[in-house]
Write a protein that holds these residues in place. Sequence first.
Motif, PDB file in Angstrom:
ATOM      1  N   ARG A 128       0.828  -1.303   0.236  1.00  0.00           N
ATOM      2  CA  ARG A 128      -0.125   0.166   0.077  1.00  0.00           C
ATOM      3  C   ARG A 128       0.612   1.180   0.190  1.00  0.00           C
ATOM      4  NH1 ARG A 128      -2.777   3.066   4.021  1.00  0.00           N
ATOM      5  NH2 ARG A 128      -4.642   3.852   3.467  1.00  0.00           N
ATOM      6  N   TRP A 129       1.871   1.337   0.878  1.00  0.00           N
ATOM      7  CA  TRP A 129       2.924   2.260   0.867  1.00  0.00           C
ATOM      8  C   TRP A 129       3.751   2.503  -0.386  1.00  0.00           C
ATOM      9  CZ3 TRP A 129       2.751   6.841   2.648  1.00  0.00           C
ATOM     10  CH2 TRP A 129       4.047   7.659   2.994  1.00  0.00           C
ATOM     11  N   ALA A 130       4.254   1.313  -1.155  1.00  0.00           N
ATOM     12  CA  ALA A 130       4.972   1.333  -2.096  1.00  0.00           C
ATOM     13  C   ALA A 130       3.946   2.048  -3.359  1.00  0.00           C
ATOM     14  CB  ALA A 130       5.395  -0.021  -2.436  1.00  0.00           C
ATOM     15  N   LEU A 135       3.274   6.202  -6.943  1.00  0.00           N
ATOM     16  CA  LEU A 135       2.368   7.361  -7.573  1.00  0.00           C
ATOM     17  C   LEU A 135       3.010   8.674  -7.511  1.00  0.00           C
ATOM     18  CD1 LEU A 135      -1.012   5.661  -7.003  1.00  0.00           C
ATOM     19  CD2 LEU A 135       0.005   5.864  -9.278  1.00  0.00           C
ATOM     20  N   GLY A 136       3.604   8.996  -6.537  1.00  0.00           N
ATOM     21  CA  GLY A 136       4.131  10.235  -6.289  1.00  0.00           C
ATOM     22  C   GLY A 136       5.161  10.801  -7.573  1.00  0.00           C
ATOM     23  N   PHE A 137       5.685  10.026  -8.111  1.00  0.00           N
ATOM     24  CA  PHE A 137       6.869   9.845  -9.160  1.00  0.00           C
ATOM     25  C   PHE A 137       6.135   9.970 -10.465  1.00  0.00           C
ATOM     26  CE2 PHE A 137       9.250   8.453  -5.476  1.00  0.00           C
ATOM     27  CZ  PHE A 137      10.221   9.514  -5.792  1.00  0.00           C
ATOM     28  N   VAL A 138       4.800   9.562 -10.586  1.00  0.00           N
ATOM     29  CA  VAL A 138       4.205   9.673 -11.928  1.00  0.00           C
ATOM     30  C   VAL A 138       3.528  10.989 -11.959  1.00  0.00           C
ATOM     31  CG1 VAL A 138       2.036   8.394 -12.935  1.00  0.00           C
ATOM     32  CG2 VAL A 138       3.460   7.120 -11.806  1.00  0.00           C
ATOM     33  N   LEU A 143      -1.132  13.538  -7.094  1.00  0.00           N
ATOM     34  CA  LEU A 143      -2.237  14.277  -6.924  1.00  0.00           C
ATOM     35  C   LEU A 143      -3.610  13.298  -7.155  1.00  0.00           C
ATOM     36  CD1 LEU A 143      -3.524  17.206  -6.501  1.00  0.00           C
ATOM     37  CD2 LEU A 143      -3.486  17.468  -8.856  1.00  0.00           C
ATOM     38  N   LEU A 144      -3.624  12.554  -7.966  1.00  0.00           N
ATOM     39  CA  LEU A 144      -4.745  11.586  -8.347  1.00  0.00           C
ATOM     40  C   LEU A 144      -5.106  10.972  -7.296  1.00  0.00           C
ATOM     41  CD1 LEU A 144      -7.171  11.253 -10.476  1.00  0.00           C
ATOM     42  CD2 LEU A 144      -5.646   9.670 -11.690  1.00  0.00           C
ATOM     43  N   ASN A 145      -3.985  10.146  -6.678  1.00  0.00           N
ATOM     44  CA  ASN A 145      -4.086   9.136  -5.707  1.00  0.00           C
ATOM     45  C   ASN A 145      -5.054   9.604  -4.330  1.00  0.00           C
ATOM     46  OD1 ASN A 145      -3.613   6.736  -3.936  1.00  0.00           O
ATOM     47  ND2 ASN A 145      -1.901   7.606  -3.437  1.00  0.00           N
ATOM     48  N   PRO A 146      -4.778  10.513  -3.771  1.00  0.00           N
ATOM     49  CA  PRO A 146      -5.378  10.907  -2.498  1.00  0.00           C
ATOM     50  C   PRO A 146      -6.931  11.580  -3.064  1.00  0.00           C
ATOM     51  CG  PRO A 146      -3.688  12.523  -2.860  1.00  0.00           C
ATOM     52  CD  PRO A 146      -3.413  11.419  -3.799  1.00  0.00           C
ATOM     53  N   LEU A 147      -6.887  12.156  -4.370  1.00  0.00           N
ATOM     54  CA  LEU A 147      -8.084  12.728  -4.643  1.00  0.00           C
ATOM     55  C   LEU A 147      -9.058  11.643  -5.098  1.00  0.00           C
ATOM     56  CD1 LEU A 147      -7.118  15.936  -6.570  1.00  0.00           C
ATOM     57  CD2 LEU A 147      -8.150  15.890  -4.212  1.00  0.00           C
TER      58      LEU A 147
END
Length: 179
Positions: A128-130, A135-138, A143-147
């Motif tokens: 989950r953390w990975a 996704l932070g580097f994509v 931005l899309l992940n937490p939204l």
Amino acid sequence: MSQPPPYSIDPRSPLTQYPASSLEGPPQEAVPNPLRRLVARLLDGILMVAGWAAIGLLAAIVQKVGPDAIPYQATIAIVAILGAIAVLVYEPVTTARYGCTLGKHAMGLRVTRIRDGRSLTMSASMGRWAVHIVLGFVPFGGLLNPLWCLWDAPYRQCLHDKAVGSAVIKAGFMPGQLR
């Protein structure tokens, strides 16, 4: 003598389960408002910054009072390495061990497996953390992940939750005792 409730989600127990009637996921009443997740993430971020600051302060003190043989670059490298280890270990370990991070705990949230309500295993928590980190580097992934939880239904999962089959629910959820 009264019977215990048919089910409950106890944040301290990895063996809790959803009721048989909701084996496909948590009851809707257990799914928190996304704002609570955001505040929990912000609290965890503040905790991380404070941790890095403490490591940096300790390194500065060692640099000032320690032997002159310690090069400044080595001190910076040690701070960076310790900080990176803290960032990479904090969320997966606390989520697997306690069902939540300190930020989630403060906001009354916990992470569970969708299929049965049990706590995540260490490998699922690391996965989950990975996904969250990758996704932070994509481009736009960070931005899309937490939204994603704003429009996801029915469990308001972020992309890192979907990847491992987890959901964030209200801690201590018990039907009839919702906050």
